[in-house]
Design an enzyme around this catalytic site. Structure first.
Site, PDB file in Angstrom:
ATOM      1  N   PHE A  31       0.892  -1.166   0.000  1.00 54.27           N
ATOM      2  CA  PHE A  31       0.000   0.000   0.000  1.00 54.27           C
ATOM      3  C   PHE A  31       0.930   1.217   0.000  1.00 54.27           C
ATOM      4  CE2 PHE A  31      -2.335   3.282   2.385  1.00 54.27           C
ATOM      5  CZ  PHE A  31      -3.421   3.423   1.544  1.00 54.27           C
ATOM      6  N   PHE A  34      -8.985  -3.289   5.735  1.00 51.75           N
ATOM      7  CA  PHE A  34      -8.687  -2.884   4.354  1.00 51.75           C
ATOM      8  C   PHE A  34      -8.979  -3.973   3.321  1.00 51.75           C
ATOM      9  CE2 PHE A  34      -5.386  -0.582   6.982  1.00 51.75           C
ATOM     10  CZ  PHE A  34      -6.107   0.589   7.048  1.00 51.75           C
ATOM     11  N   LYS A  68      -6.064 -11.462  10.942  1.00 53.44           N
ATOM     12  CA  LYS A  68      -6.820 -11.757  12.155  1.00 53.44           C
ATOM     13  C   LYS A  68      -7.906 -10.711  12.304  1.00 53.44           C
ATOM     14  CE  LYS A  68      -3.008 -14.252  14.295  1.00 53.44           C
ATOM     15  NZ  LYS A  68      -1.847 -14.240  15.190  1.00 53.44           N
ATOM     16  N   LYS A  77      -8.748 -13.695  19.817  1.00 53.08           N
ATOM     17  CA  LYS A  77      -7.739 -13.514  20.870  1.00 53.08           C
ATOM     18  C   LYS A  77      -7.318 -12.051  20.987  1.00 53.08           C
ATOM     19  CE  LYS A  77      -4.128 -12.765  18.170  1.00 53.08           C
ATOM     20  NZ  LYS A  77      -3.139 -11.691  18.208  1.00 53.08           N
ATOM     21  N   ARG A  85       0.785  -5.853  20.419  1.00 54.59           N
ATOM     22  CA  ARG A  85       0.485  -4.420  20.315  1.00 54.59           C
ATOM     23  C   ARG A  85      -0.866  -4.078  20.923  1.00 54.59           C
ATOM     24  NH1 ARG A  85       1.289  -4.591  13.958  1.00 54.59           N
ATOM     25  NH2 ARG A  85      -0.137  -6.302  14.413  1.00 54.59           N
ATOM     26  N   ASN A  86      -1.830  -5.001  20.801  1.00 54.77           N
ATOM     27  CA  ASN A  86      -3.154  -4.757  21.390  1.00 54.77           C
ATOM     28  C   ASN A  86      -3.023  -4.562  22.893  1.00 54.77           C
ATOM     29  OD1 ASN A  86      -5.441  -5.125  19.293  1.00 54.77           O
ATOM     30  ND2 ASN A  86      -4.030  -6.794  18.819  1.00 54.77           N
ATOM     31  N   GLN A 130      -6.002  -4.657  15.740  1.00 53.79           N
ATOM     32  CA  GLN A 130      -7.172  -5.395  15.262  1.00 53.79           C
ATOM     33  C   GLN A 130      -8.196  -5.618  16.382  1.00 53.79           C
ATOM     34  OE1 GLN A 130      -7.091  -6.497  11.613  1.00 53.79           O
ATOM     35  NE2 GLN A 130      -5.874  -4.717  12.156  1.00 53.79           N
TER      36      GLN A 130
HETATM   37  N1  LIG Z   1       2.222  -7.933  13.416  1.00 57.53           N
HETATM   38  C1  LIG Z   1       2.077  -9.123  13.959  1.00 57.53           C
HETATM   39  O1  LIG Z   1       2.817  -9.498  14.879  1.00 57.53           O
HETATM   40  C2  LIG Z   1       1.015 -10.029  13.447  1.00 57.53           C
HETATM   41  C3  LIG Z   1      -0.053  -9.571  12.719  1.00 57.53           C
HETATM   42  N2  LIG Z   1      -1.013 -10.449  12.285  1.00 57.53           N
HETATM   43  C4  LIG Z   1      -2.159  -9.985  11.509  1.00 57.53           C
HETATM   44  O2  LIG Z   1      -1.714  -9.595  10.213  1.00 57.53           O
HETATM   45  C5  LIG Z   1      -2.582  -8.606   9.698  1.00 57.53           C
HETATM   46  C6  LIG Z   1      -1.745  -7.466   9.189  1.00 57.53           C
HETATM   47  O3  LIG Z   1      -1.068  -6.865  10.242  1.00 57.53           O
HETATM   48  P1  LIG Z   1       0.411  -6.306  10.153  1.00 57.53           P
HETATM   49  O4  LIG Z   1       1.209  -6.959   9.088  1.00 57.53           O
HETATM   50  O5  LIG Z   1       0.919  -6.390  11.547  1.00 57.53           O
HETATM   51  O6  LIG Z   1       0.186  -4.789   9.708  1.00 57.53           O
HETATM   52  P2  LIG Z   1       0.784  -3.487  10.433  1.00 57.53           P
HETATM   53  O7  LIG Z   1      -0.139  -3.094  11.515  1.00 57.53           O
HETATM   54  O8  LIG Z   1       2.214  -3.724  10.795  1.00 57.53           O
HETATM   55  O9  LIG Z   1       0.803  -2.398   9.291  1.00 57.53           O
HETATM   56  C7  LIG Z   1      -0.343  -1.737   8.806  1.00 57.53           C
HETATM   57  C8  LIG Z   1      -0.475  -2.055   7.342  1.00 57.53           C
HETATM   58  O10 LIG Z   1      -1.668  -1.452   6.853  1.00 57.53           O
HETATM   59  C9  LIG Z   1      -1.398  -0.942   5.566  1.00 57.53           C
HETATM   60  N3  LIG Z   1      -2.407   0.044   5.231  1.00 57.53           N
HETATM   61  C10 LIG Z   1      -2.591   1.279   5.799  1.00 57.53           C
HETATM   62  N4  LIG Z   1      -3.633   1.886   5.174  1.00 57.53           N
HETATM   63  C11 LIG Z   1      -4.089   1.031   4.233  1.00 57.53           C
HETATM   64  C12 LIG Z   1      -5.140   1.070   3.276  1.00 57.53           C
HETATM   65  N5  LIG Z   1      -5.953   2.111   3.179  1.00 57.53           N
HETATM   66  N6  LIG Z   1      -5.333  -0.012   2.461  1.00 57.53           N
HETATM   67  C13 LIG Z   1      -4.548  -1.093   2.562  1.00 57.53           C
HETATM   68  N7  LIG Z   1      -3.528  -1.197   3.445  1.00 57.53           N
HETATM   69  C14 LIG Z   1      -3.310  -0.153   4.270  1.00 57.53           C
HETATM   70  C15 LIG Z   1       0.002  -0.408   5.700  1.00 57.53           C
HETATM   71  O11 LIG Z   1       0.586  -0.222   4.434  1.00 57.53           O
HETATM   72  C16 LIG Z   1       0.665  -1.523   6.479  1.00 57.53           C
HETATM   73  O12 LIG Z   1       1.108  -2.512   5.596  1.00 57.53           O
HETATM   74  C17 LIG Z   1      -3.537  -8.218  10.845  1.00 57.53           C
HETATM   75  O13 LIG Z   1      -4.762  -8.881  10.645  1.00 57.53           O
HETATM   76  C18 LIG Z   1      -2.828  -8.738  12.080  1.00 57.53           C
HETATM   77  O14 LIG Z   1      -3.725  -9.083  13.106  1.00 57.53           O
HETATM   78  C19 LIG Z   1      -0.925 -11.767  12.507  1.00 57.53           C
HETATM   79  C20 LIG Z   1       0.129 -12.281  13.214  1.00 57.53           C
HETATM   80  C21 LIG Z   1       1.172 -11.465  13.738  1.00 57.53           C
HETATM   81  O1  LIG Z   2      -1.287 -11.702  16.285  1.00 63.18           O
HETATM   82  C1  LIG Z   2      -0.287 -11.409  16.856  1.00 63.18           C
HETATM   83  C2  LIG Z   2       0.608 -12.397  17.471  1.00 63.18           C
HETATM   84  O2  LIG Z   2       0.252 -13.711  17.133  1.00 63.18           O
HETATM   85  C3  LIG Z   2       0.081  -9.985  16.989  1.00 63.18           C
HETATM   86  O3  LIG Z   2      -0.684  -9.415  17.974  1.00 63.18           O
HETATM   87  P1  LIG Z   2      -0.717  -7.821  18.130  1.00 63.18           P
HETATM   88  O4  LIG Z   2      -1.413  -7.285  16.895  1.00 63.18           O
HETATM   89  O5  LIG Z   2      -1.439  -7.560  19.384  1.00 63.18           O
HETATM   90  O6  LIG Z   2       0.721  -7.393  18.167  1.00 63.18           O
END
Ligand SMILES: NC(=O)C1=CN([C@@H]2O[C@H](COP(=O)(O)OP(=O)(O)OC[C@H]3O[C@@H](n4cnc5c(N)ncnc54)[C@H](O)[C@@H]3O)[C@@H](O)[C@H]2O)C=CC1
Ligand SMILES: O=C(CO)COP(=O)(O)O
Length: 397
Positions: free
Chosen positions: A70, A142, A165, A250, A314-315, A345
Site C-alpha cells: 500500500f 482494508f 486476524k 484472541k 500491540r493490542n 485489530q
Molecule cells: N504484526 C504481527 O505481529 C502479526 C499480525 N497479524 C495480523 O496480520 C494482519 C496485518 O497486520 P500487520 O502486518 O501487523 O500490519 P501493520 O499493523 O504492521 O501495518 C499496517 C499495514 O496497513 C497498511 N495500510 C494502511 N492503510 C491502508 C489502506 N488504506 N489499504 C490497505 N492497506 C493499508 C500499511 O501499508 C501496512 O502494511 C492483521 O490482521 C494482524 O492481526 C498476525 C500475526 C502477527
Molecule cells: O497476532 C499477533 C501475534 O500472534 C500480533 O498481535 P498484536 O497485533 O497484538 O501485536
C-alpha cells in the site's frame, strides 16, 4: 531433477515437448507456482521473508516473491516501495530485517497476478494445483477494497491463504475473512494463524503456527512447505473456521489483558482474564460453527496465541496505555502515537463481536467480550474490566 526446459529465461522442472509435437506432450510439463504476498505490514513482510527463503529452495516455485505494498511516501520523500527495493528492508514496518533479495515490492495490485497470461499462453497441463498462490495480510479493515480491486482478475484455480486476524460483519451476520476472500475472488482460501509476534519471527526466534484448511490436505501441505523454516514450525489442521476465529478473537482478550496491566492488577488477574477469554472464544466459535474442534484451541492458533498476545502484543500495549490514561485518550490517538502506522485489530474486532452478540441478544453470555467493547468505546471506564455496575462482578466466576 535436471532442468531441461527454458521458459522466458527461467528453468522449468520437467521434460519438454519438441516443436513438432508441441502440445501433444504438454501434459508432461511441470509449471512453477508463483507466490504473491498482498500486504506489507510487519507480519506481511515477515511472511514474505519466510516464503522467499523457501521459494529459493523449492523447485516447484518461482524464486521471486512479489509483495504488494500500500504505497505511501516516507518522511524522506521516498516512496515506500522504492525504499524496500533499494534496501531489501521494509524500513517503515519492519526496519533492520533483510527480506531476501527475491522479495520484490510492487505498489500495483494487478501485477500480483501477472503470470496468468504466461500460463494460459502455453496451454499446458497444470501439474501443480496451486499455480498461483497468494497470501493476504493487510489489516482486516482494508480487505474489502483490496478484494474489490482484484475481482475478475484472479484465475479460478489460484490458491489463497489469509494471515488476517479479524472478521467482516455483514447485515446477515459475521463472515470470516477467508470466506469473504473466497466469495469475492472465487478461489479457495486457507488460513495461517498462531502465536506469531512478527518482530520475534523476523529475528528468527522459534515460533509455531497453524494452517487451517477446509478439505484439501494436499494444498495444506503445500502451504506448510512454503512457510516452514528451521525456526518456524507449521501444523495443518482441518478446521479453517476454528483456526481463523481463534486468531481473530484472541485480540479482544489481549485488549482486556492490557487493561489489567494498565490498572496494575497483577499476573493472577491477567491469567483469569485469559481463562475467561478462552472460554468466550470457544463459546463464540461453537455458536457460529458447531464443526469447530476442541483440539484446535490447543494448537498454536489457540491458547498459545492468546498467551503471546496478552504478554507481548500491540493490542495489549496500547490497551495498557489506554487504561493508564483512565480512558481519556482514544485508541485511535494512542495507536497513531505508539504504533506509527501499524494497526490494532482488537478494537474493531471487539466492536464487530459486540454487534453480532447484540443482534442475537446474547451479550449477557459474553461479559468479557461485551465489556471490552464498552470500555473501548468510552461507555465504561477501564476498571469495568472487573467491576461492572453497582460493584457487582461482571466476569463469570
Ligand atoms: N504484526 C504481527 O505481529 C502479526 C499480525 N497479524 C495480523 O496480520 C494482519 C496485518 O497486520 P500487520 O502486518 O501487523 O500490519 P501493520 O499493523 O504492521 O501495518 C499496517 C499495514 O496497513 C497498511 N495500510 C494502511 N492503510 C491502508 C489502506 N488504506 N489499504 C490497505 N492497506 C493499508 C500499511 O501499508 C501496512 O502494511 C492483521 O490482521 C494482524 O492481526 C498476525 C500475526 C502477527
Ligand atoms: O497476532 C499477533 C501475534 O500472534 C500480533 O498481535 P498484536 O497485533 O497484538 O501485536
Amino acid at each position: 531433477m535436471t532442468p531441461a526446459f527454458e521458459l522466458e529465461g527461467e528453468t522449468a522442472t520437467t521434460h519438454h515437448t519438441n516443436s513438432a509435437n508441441n502440445g501433444a506432450n504438454d501434459n508432461q510439463i511441470g509449471f512453477k507456482s508463483r507466490v504473491s504476498v498482498i500486504g506489507s505490514g510487519s507480519w506481511g513482510s515477515v511472511a514474505a521473508k519466510l516464503v522467499a527463503f523457501n521459494t529459493l529452495n523449492l523447485s516447484s516455485f518461482h524464486d521471486e516473491v512479489k509483495m504488494w505494498v500500500f504505497e505511501e511516501t516516507l518522511q524522506s520523500g521516498e516512496k515506500l516501495t522504492d525504499a524496500i527495493n533499494r534496501t531489501n528492508e521494509n524500513i517503515k514496518y519492519l526496519p533492520g530485517i533483510k527480506l531476501g533479495k527475491n522479495v520484490i515490492a510492487d505498489p500495483d495490485l494487478d501485477n500480483a497476478q501477472e503470470d496468468v497470461h504466461f500460463v494460459y499462453g502455453h496451454d499446458v497441463y497444470i501439474q501443480l494445483k496451486m499455480q498461483t498462490c497468494w497470501f493476504l495480510s493487510p489489516p482486516h479493515q482494508f480487505i474489502d477494497n483490496i478484494c474489490k480491486s482484484l475481482v475478475g482478475k484472479v484465475r479460478s484455480d489460484a490458491e489463497a491463504i489469509s494471515l488476517i486476524k479479524g472478521m467482516e460483519v455483514k447485515i446477515e451476520g459475521p463472515c470470516l475473512i477467508s470466506t469473504y476472500i473466497s466469495e469475492q475472488l472465487g478461489i479457495n482460501c486457507s488460513v495461517l494463524m498462531g502465536a506469531n509476534l512478527a518482530n520475534e519471527i523476523a529475528e528468527e526466534k522459534f515460533s509455531e503456527a497453524t494452517v487451517g484448511y477446509r478439505n484439501n490436505r494436499e494444498i495444506a501441505e503445500q502451504w506448510v512447505q512454503l512457510f516452514t523454516t528451521p525456526y518456524f514450525m507449521v501444523t495443518p489442521v482441518q478446521d479453517v473456521e476454528g483456526v481463523e476465529l481463534c486468531g481473530t478473537l484472541k485480540n479482544v482478550v489481549a485488549i482486556a489483558a492490557g487493561f489489567v496491566d494498565g490498572l496494575d492488577m497483577g499476573n493472577n488477574m491477567k491469567a483469569a482474564i485469559i481463562k475467561f477469554g478462552l472460554r468466550e472464544m470457544r463459546d463464540f466459535c461453537k455458536l457460529l460453527f458447531s464443526s469447530v474442534k476442541d483440539d484446535t484451541f490447543f494448537e498454536s492458533c489457540g491458547v498459545a496465541d492468546v498467551i503471546t498476545t496478552c504478554f507481548g502484543g500491540r493490542n495489549r500495549k496500547v490497551a495498557e496505555a489506554f487504561a493508564k490514561n483512565g480512558g481519556k485518550r482514544s485508541f485511535d490517538e494512542l495507536e497513531a502515537e505508539m504504533l506509527q502506522g501499524q494497526k490494532l485489530q482488537g478494537v474493531p474486532t471487539a466492536r464487530e463481536v459486540y454487534e453480532v452478540l447484540r443482534h442475537w441478544g446474547l451479550l449477557e453470555l459474553f461479559p468479557l467480550f461485551a465489556t471490552v467493547h464498552e470500555i473501548c468505546s468510552g461507555c465504561l471506564p477501564p476498571s469495568a474490566i472487573v467491576i461492572y455496575s453497582e460493584k457487582k462482578p461482571r466476569l463469570p466466576v
